[in-house]
Design an enzyme around this catalytic site. Structure first.
Site, PDB file in Angstrom:
ATOM      1  N   HIS A  97       0.815  -1.208   0.000  1.00 52.81           N
ATOM      2  CA  HIS A  97       0.000   0.000   0.000  1.00 52.81           C
ATOM      3  C   HIS A  97       0.853   1.264   0.000  1.00 52.81           C
ATOM      4  O   HIS A  97       0.380   2.323  -0.413  1.00 52.81           O
ATOM      5  CB  HIS A  97      -0.959  -0.013   1.184  1.00 52.81           C
ATOM      6  N   HIS A 259      -1.923 -12.486  -2.202  1.00 58.03           N
ATOM      7  CA  HIS A 259      -2.989 -13.197  -1.499  1.00 58.03           C
ATOM      8  C   HIS A 259      -2.627 -14.648  -1.194  1.00 58.03           C
ATOM      9  O   HIS A 259      -3.480 -15.416  -0.755  1.00 58.03           O
ATOM     10  CB  HIS A 259      -4.282 -13.105  -2.300  1.00 58.03           C
TER      11      HIS A 259
END
Length: 726
Positions: A97, A259
């Site tokens: 992020h 993920h």
């Protein structure tokens, strides 16, 4: 006389009794904002002007930092327990992020300055609870101090997290220097978190934005506007990742690779979450999102909404993401927080619980995960990765490196022993200097040949400016080094006047060829250097013709890139939609012309005075795109005079708008047409701050100062990408 008893009288503004007065922009919200040109100055930097971060980083024991990060990963803290006993997933998300705000349109965002520490990024909904990750890192940052920036440490923590969970990364480069105040960027028009007013027509995302909603890094994991449609979500994913400079394979690798680790958090009612860090109480000391659900952490954590764990081994690298994605059919369900997600049909509970080793769960996925199966293009890539885990690992390693280093610019800026040896096309490679550089005598001779070549001051200045002004201080791309102005796509850009450019380049190449052929001992001059030298020679002549002798600094050492070293599609993002310095405005511009000028000045890292003097000088030098006469407020084109400012500020001229959106300047007494101009020109007389700057250069005693200031600003732009000189 009685004393005043009004409770509001005399209250100290720092104890809550005072009120903030209205700022200028509260009264005039459409006023052109120049503040962006003066942010992150030495006045806000506590490190001092002599601080050299590169030298500090070179003295860092990087292996010791990495060892400390490895130890941190499994040192679970009671105040924020680690999922699965490992902080790897949290650290990967923090690094992702930090880097993931990057957008290719203007090169802004990204991990390069540690902006995740500041508002608004530190309080974006998508960054919920990453404040805890940074607090985990504080003891390490405190230990090594100035030798490693927050910007570098956050990315390094993500790399070490991957390594600690069995994944071999592609490499790591330091060199990200921290800033000390938030960057004011346009993140979208919305006034509420998760608003999506950035779309028009058939879901056309406004530029320069990349994320789909205010406060998100990428896309909504539940689907477009919360609609759990994997195929529709794939369209958002493709557009968003493209605007972050990622192709389809890199996109699949990043989503699936990221993920493979950790989980999402949606354990309960999201209304129980407290304010973000910027809105939290002072006693919370910059930590936000305090939750009233259960303990508020661990198994009770609420971050976004979905409650998903993708892999049976969430702290080890594996191919479980793809094995689960294709190994099950999926049914729509909701998390305890009420968010859309998917669970495997008729599946055994094989996925571990993050905090209770006695519990197991069925595999779960996000809507955006299923996009990798149900979008036909993503599906082909995903099946290849399913069947070829080695290809997946390599693709993820390379995509992760690109994600976390995309905004660092050329490889010459990379620091440390972990820098990969391989050079990648997205790094905009330029050959290393392989010849003896020209000396002062050579430079003088070359200047004379250039000025005798038949090329005008306007042509030489325009070409040098076109070459150098592609530089973006945001992601350190562009600039004169590489001479990519002679290559596709830059040679064909409308703003660069392709026909004139070809003529100038042909003559400069002839001079280059003649000079290089006559040298012995390996001495050469690159075309990149010669283009800049031509501009410098022209500026000197223009100043001399205006009565001021000046020497424009020139430092050789640029090299010429090849077409094979130039990613045409990637470089298209650097094409100016507007360049106020050349009075150019395309139909694709999404700002007011004067806003676009300030935006380009900020990308060039110019101050308001530098922007002012450069524009005024370029106008009288005839550097406008297309040979336009707009703003050329002089009868002495090609001479470096202060005529632009003198003629703009005189009260003898009255300006009137005309039908095409430009302006005519007519003599107040005779109504004779004297000049034509654009908003970019007139803003220097209309905007009070810019007018004050213009007045400095319009004064009777300012000609020499004007020339000296122009030369200084010109040199700054010509050398903007010379990281070897820093």
């Amino acid at each position: 006389m009685d004393a005043k008893t009004d409770d509001s009288a005399g209250k100290c503004p720092f104890t809550g009794g005072g009120r903030r007065g209205h700022r200028n922009r509260d009264w005039w919200p459409e006023q052109l904002d120049l503040d962006v040109l003066h942010r992150n100055s030495t006045l806000s930097d506590p490190m001092g002007e002599d601080f050299d971060y590169a030298e500090e980083f070179k003295s860092l024991d990087l292996n010791a930092v990495i060892q400390d990060l490895h130890a941190l990963m499994t040192d679970s803290q009671d105040w924020w327990p680690a999922d699965f006993g490992h902080y790897g997933g949290l650290m990967i998300r923090m690094a992702w992020h930090s880097a993931g705000t990057y957008r290719i349109t203007d090169g802004r965002g990204g991990a390069g300055a540690g902006q995740q520490r500041f508002a608004p990024l530190n309080s974006w909904p998508d960054n919920a609870n990453l404040d805890k990750a940074r607090r985990m890192l504080w003891p390490i940052k405190q230990k090594y101090g100035r030798k490693i920036s927050w910007a570098d440490l956050m990315i390094l923590a993500g790399n070490v997290a991957l390594e600690s969970m069995g994944f071999k990364t592609f490499g790591f480069a330091g060199g990200r220097k921290d800033v000390w105040e938030p960057e004011e960027l346009f993140w979208g028009p919305e006034g509420t978190w998760l608003g999506d007013e950035r779309y028009s027509g058939e879901r056309q995302l406004s530029e320069p934005l990349a994320a789909v909603q205010m406060g998100l890094i990428y896309v909504n994991p539940e689907g477009p506007n919360g609609n759990p449609d994997p195929v529709a979500a794939a369209k958002d994913i493709r557009e968003t990742f493209y605007r972050m400079a990622m192709n389809d394979e890199e996109t699949v690798a990043l989503i699936a690779g990221g993920h493979t680790f950790g989980k999402t958090h949606g354990a309960g009612d999201p209304s129980l979450i407290g304010p973000d860090p910027e809105g939290a109480a002072i006693e919370d000391q910059g930590l936000g999102w305090k939750s009233g659900h259960g303990t508020g952490f661990g198994a009770d954590t609420i971050t976004g909404g979905p409650e998903v764990t993708w892999s049976q081994t969430p702290t080890r690298w594996s191919n479980y993401f793809f094995e689960n994605l294709f190994g099950y059919e999926w049914e729509l369900t909701k998390s305890p927080a009420g968010a859309w997600q998917w669970k495997a049909k008729n599946a055994e509970a094989t996925v571990p619980d993050a905090h209770d080793p006695s519990k197991k769960h069925v595999p779960t996925m996000l809507t955006t995960d299923l996009s990798l199966r149900f979008d036909p293009i993503y599906e082909k890539i995903s099946r290849r990765f399913l069947e070829n885990p080695d290809q997946f690992a390599d693709a993820f390693a390379r995509a992760w490196f690109k994600l976390t280093h995309r905004d660092m610019g050329p490889k010459v800026r990379y620091l440390g022993p972990l820098v990969p040896k391989e050079t990648l096309i997205w790094q905009d490679p330029i050959p290393e200097v392989d010849h003896v550089l020209v000396d002062d005598q050579d430079i003088a001779g070359l200047k004379a040949k250039i000025l005798a070549s038949g090329l005008s001051v306007s042509e030489l200045v325009s070409t040098a400016w076109a070459s150098a002004s592609t530089f973006r201080g945001s992601d350190k791309r562009g600039g004169a080094n590489g001479a990519r102005i002679r290559l596709a796509p830059q040679k064909d850009w409308e703003v660069n006047d392709p026909a004139q450019l070809a003529k100038v380049l042909q003559r400069l190449e002839a001079i280059q060829g003649e000079f290089n052929a006559a040298q012995a001992g390996g001495k050469k001059i690159s075309l990149a250097d010669l283009i800049v030298l031509g501009g410098c020679a022209a500026v000197e002549k223009a100043a001399r013709d205006a009565g001021v002798d000046v020497k424009v600094p020139f430092t050789p050492g640029r090299m010429d890139a090849s077409q094979e070293q130039t990613d045409i599609d990637s470089f298209r993002a650097l094409e100016p939609r507007a360049d106020g310095f050349r009075n150019y405005l395309s139909g694709r511009q999404f700002m007011m012309p004067e806003e676009a000028l300030v935006d380009r000045a900020q990308l060039l890292r110019l101050t308001a005075p530098e922007m002012t003097v450069l524009l005024g000088g370029l106008r009288v030098l005839g550097a406008n795109s297309g040979g336009s006469e707009h703003g050329v407020l002089t009868k002495q084109v090609g001479k470096l005079t202060n005529d632009f400012f003198v003629n703009l500020l005189t009260m003898n001229t009255q300006w009137q708008p005309i039908a095409d959106g430009t302006y005519e300047g007519r003599d107040r007494k005779t109504n004779e047409l004297k000049w034509r101009a654009t908003r970019v020109d007139l803003i220097f007389g209309a905007h009070s701050q810019l007018r004050a700057l213009a007045e400095v250069y319009a004064c009777g005693d300012s000609q020499e100062k004007f020339v000296q200031d122009f030369v200084a600003a010109w040199t700054k732009v010509m050398n903007a990408d010379r990281f070897d000189l820093a």
